[in-house]
Structure formats: C-alpha cells, structure tokens
Scaffold this motif. Structure first.
Motif, short mmCIF file in Angstrom:
data_model
loop_
_atom_site.label_atom_id
_atom_site.label_comp_id
_atom_site.label_asym_id
_atom_site.label_seq_id
_atom_site.Cartn_x
_atom_site.Cartn_y
_atom_site.Cartn_z
N ARG A 1 0.84 -1.21 0.00
CA ARG A 1 0.00 0.00 0.00
C ARG A 1 0.87 1.25 0.00
NH1 ARG A 1 -5.45 1.57 1.64
NH2 ARG A 1 -5.43 3.67 2.53
N PHE A 2 1.93 1.25 0.80
CA PHE A 2 2.82 2.40 0.87
C PHE A 2 3.47 2.67 -0.49
CE2 PHE A 2 7.17 4.04 1.56
CZ PHE A 2 6.85 5.29 2.09
N GLY A 3 3.95 1.64 -1.15
CA GLY A 3 4.57 1.82 -2.46
C GLY A 3 3.60 2.42 -3.46
N LEU A 4 2.37 1.92 -3.47
CA LEU A 4 1.35 2.43 -4.38
C LEU A 4 1.00 3.88 -4.05
CD1 LEU A 4 -1.06 -0.65 -4.50
CD2 LEU A 4 0.76 -0.06 -6.12
N GLU A 5 0.96 4.19 -2.78
CA GLU A 5 0.63 5.56 -2.37
C GLU A 5 1.73 6.54 -2.77
OE1 GLU A 5 -0.96 8.10 1.49
OE2 GLU A 5 -0.23 6.06 1.77
N MET A 6 2.99 6.12 -2.65
CA MET A 6 4.09 6.98 -3.07
C MET A 6 4.05 7.22 -4.58
SD MET A 6 5.64 7.92 -0.33
CE MET A 6 3.93 7.95 0.28
N LEU A 7 3.66 6.20 -5.33
CA LEU A 7 3.52 6.35 -6.78
C LEU A 7 2.41 7.36 -7.08
CD1 LEU A 7 4.67 5.22 -9.46
CD2 LEU A 7 2.87 3.51 -9.40
N MET A 8 1.32 7.26 -6.37
CA MET A 8 0.21 8.19 -6.56
C MET A 8 0.60 9.62 -6.17
SD MET A 8 -3.65 7.98 -4.97
CE MET A 8 -3.11 8.26 -3.27
N SER A 9 1.37 9.74 -5.10
CA SER A 9 1.71 11.06 -4.56
C SER A 9 2.70 11.82 -5.44
CB SER A 9 2.30 10.91 -3.15
OG SER A 9 1.35 10.37 -2.26
N PHE A 10 3.65 11.10 -6.04
CA PHE A 10 4.77 11.78 -6.68
C PHE A 10 4.86 11.62 -8.20
CE2 PHE A 10 6.42 10.95 -2.29
CZ PHE A 10 6.48 12.27 -1.89
N TYR A 11 4.05 10.74 -8.80
CA TYR A 11 4.29 10.41 -10.21
C TYR A 11 3.06 10.54 -11.11
CZ TYR A 11 8.66 8.49 -8.42
OH TYR A 11 9.87 8.32 -7.80
N LEU A 12 2.04 11.22 -10.69
CA LEU A 12 0.86 11.38 -11.54
C LEU A 12 0.76 12.76 -12.18
CD1 LEU A 12 -2.02 9.45 -9.73
CD2 LEU A 12 -0.83 8.84 -11.84
N ASP A 13 1.77 13.58 -11.99
CA ASP A 13 1.73 14.92 -12.56
C ASP A 13 2.84 15.07 -13.61
OD1 ASP A 13 -0.51 16.14 -10.99
OD2 ASP A 13 0.80 15.62 -9.31
N ALA A 14 3.77 15.96 -13.41
CA ALA A 14 4.80 16.23 -14.43
C ALA A 14 5.69 15.02 -14.69
CB ALA A 14 5.64 17.43 -14.00
N ASP A 15 5.86 14.17 -13.68
CA ASP A 15 6.75 13.01 -13.83
C ASP A 15 6.03 11.75 -14.29
OD1 ASP A 15 9.48 13.98 -12.65
OD2 ASP A 15 7.96 14.71 -11.26
N PHE A 16 4.80 11.88 -14.70
CA PHE A 16 4.00 10.72 -15.09
C PHE A 16 4.54 10.04 -16.36
CE2 PHE A 16 0.51 9.00 -17.72
CZ PHE A 16 0.10 7.98 -16.88
N ARG A 17 4.50 8.70 -16.32
CA ARG A 17 4.74 7.89 -17.51
C ARG A 17 3.66 6.82 -17.54
NH1 ARG A 17 11.28 6.64 -17.08
NH2 ARG A 17 11.99 8.83 -17.08
N PRO A 18 3.09 6.56 -18.73
CA PRO A 18 2.01 5.58 -18.81
C PRO A 18 2.35 4.21 -18.23
CG PRO A 18 2.14 6.83 -20.85
CD PRO A 18 3.34 7.21 -20.02
N GLU A 19 3.62 3.82 -18.31
CA GLU A 19 3.99 2.49 -17.81
C GLU A 19 3.87 2.38 -16.29
OE1 GLU A 19 8.03 4.47 -19.04
OE2 GLU A 19 5.92 4.45 -19.72
N TYR A 20 3.79 3.51 -15.60
CA TYR A 20 3.62 3.45 -14.15
C TYR A 20 2.28 2.83 -13.78
CZ TYR A 20 7.66 6.59 -13.80
OH TYR A 20 8.92 7.16 -13.88
#
Length: 227
Positions: A133-152
C-alpha cells in the motif's frame, strides 16, 4: 522510552482514542493512547530535535498505535534521502494499519524521483499489505503529474491482492489517475484490466471526485461490471 510514553499520555484524549480504535480494525483498543494528529505533528517536530528520537526509531516494535504514528511522522521529516530509505525499510514490516501507513510520506522523496522509482517497484510488489500500500501511495503522490509515464499504471495494475487495504489503494490510485491522466488511464477500465471489485470501486471513487467532468462520470457509469 518510559519518558516518551509519559509525555504521550499527557496529550491523551480518551474520546479520540475510542474513535480511532473504531476506524482501525484489527488493533486492540488498549493500544490507542488518543493523541490527536495535529498535536502529534507538533510533538514530532519538537521531538525530532531531541537526540532521544534516534533511540526511539530503533526501538521496534512499538507498543502503542500512537508511537507508530509518531514514528511515521518522524520519518516524514527526514532530510537525508539514503538515511530515510533505510529507516523506512526498517519500519514498514512493523506497520499494521492503514493510518500509520498513510501518514508516512517523506517530503525528501520529491527531490529524488528517479532514484526512488526502483524502491517503489519493490514496495509495490511486496506481499506485506502495508508495504505494498505504501509503495502504491508513493507512486500516486509523486508520479501522476509532471513526472507521469504511462507504464507506471502497469505497476499498480500488477498489484493483485485480496487484502482490502491494497485493493482500496489500487482503486484510489486509478481514480486519481483518471482525474490527472485520463487518456492514459481510461483504457484500463475499458479493457477490464482490474479485478471486478477494484474496477467498480475505481469508478465509484472517480465519480465522487470533483476533478472528473460530468461527461466523464456518465461514461464511467457505463463501464461498471457485474461481480
């Protein structure tokens, strides 16, 4: 740690302890001291300046829920990335509830996104409910904006678990991704990539979001599946 426990009990709100116990199933009621989060945040800022906090971080497992919350808040303040990663890895196996997991959000991570990604992939693939859950939350927190990549999105879709708090985080992630990265995310629902329960929960949470347009909400409603 007796002095720390005494200080926490001085901040106790018994009604809040009972309230938190109801929101956190699986944790015995006597484990809740009842320190409200804003007060605990302020306490953590002060305690972080006390050398005793280093001993506290090593004294695992903790007895009380509030100690674990304090632990998460202390780690969230750390300014050394490598030291923080080491501390997080040492603490995650002891995280046993959603609240302690979700309040753990180290600010330093935002400055090391390239370096952090392999750790997110590792955490997200964990069999331990709250590490995943923590890993998924960090992905949601930091990688859905400017740093987003579809493969995430694949990282999250691969997190198949029957654990409620993992399934809820997957749904929360995809609902947020729909709001921020609609074009890349909507195919996961159109193609029914997610498990049925998670698929429908994603739609529910997205339709509750003010960031999703009325037209998008109507379309999402047509994508519900029978369970």
């Amino acid at each position: 740690m007796a002095d720390l426990i005494r200080q926490l009990f001085q901040l106790q709100d018994k009604q809040y302890a009972a309230f938190q116990a109801k929101l956190t199933p699986g944790i015995a009621p006597e484990k809740f001291i009842g320190v409200r989060v804003p007060i605990l945040r302020n306490f953590a800022k002060t305690f972080a300046k006390d050398p005793a906090h280093e001993h506290f971080l090593k004294a695992l497992p903790h007895k009380y829920y509030d100690e674990n919350m304090l632990h998460s808040l202390l780690l969230s303040q750390m300014k050394d990335y490598d030291a923080c990663i080491k501390q997080v890895d040492g603490f995650l196996p002891y995280v046993d509830n959603w609240a302690v997991c979700d309040i753990l959000s180290p600010k330093i991570f935002s400055r090391y996104k390239d370096k952090l990604m392999p750790k997110i992939q590792e955490w997200s693939a964990s069999d331990h409910t709250y590490t995943c859950r923590f890993g998924l939350e960090m992905l949601m927190s930091f990688y859905l904006d400017a740093d987003f990549r579809p493969e995430y999105l694949e990282i999250v879709a691969a997190a198949r678990s029957e654990e409620y708090y993992v399934k809820m985080m997957v749904a929360w992630f995809f609902a947020t991704a729909l709001a921020k990265q609609w074009e890349s995310t909507i195919p996961y629902l159109e193609k029914h990539v997610l498990a049925p329960w998670t698929h429908n929960k994603t739609i529910q949470k997205a339709r509750e979001s003010y960031r999703i347009t009325p037209e998008q909400k109507e379309y999402l409603n047509t994508l519900k599946v029978k369970q």
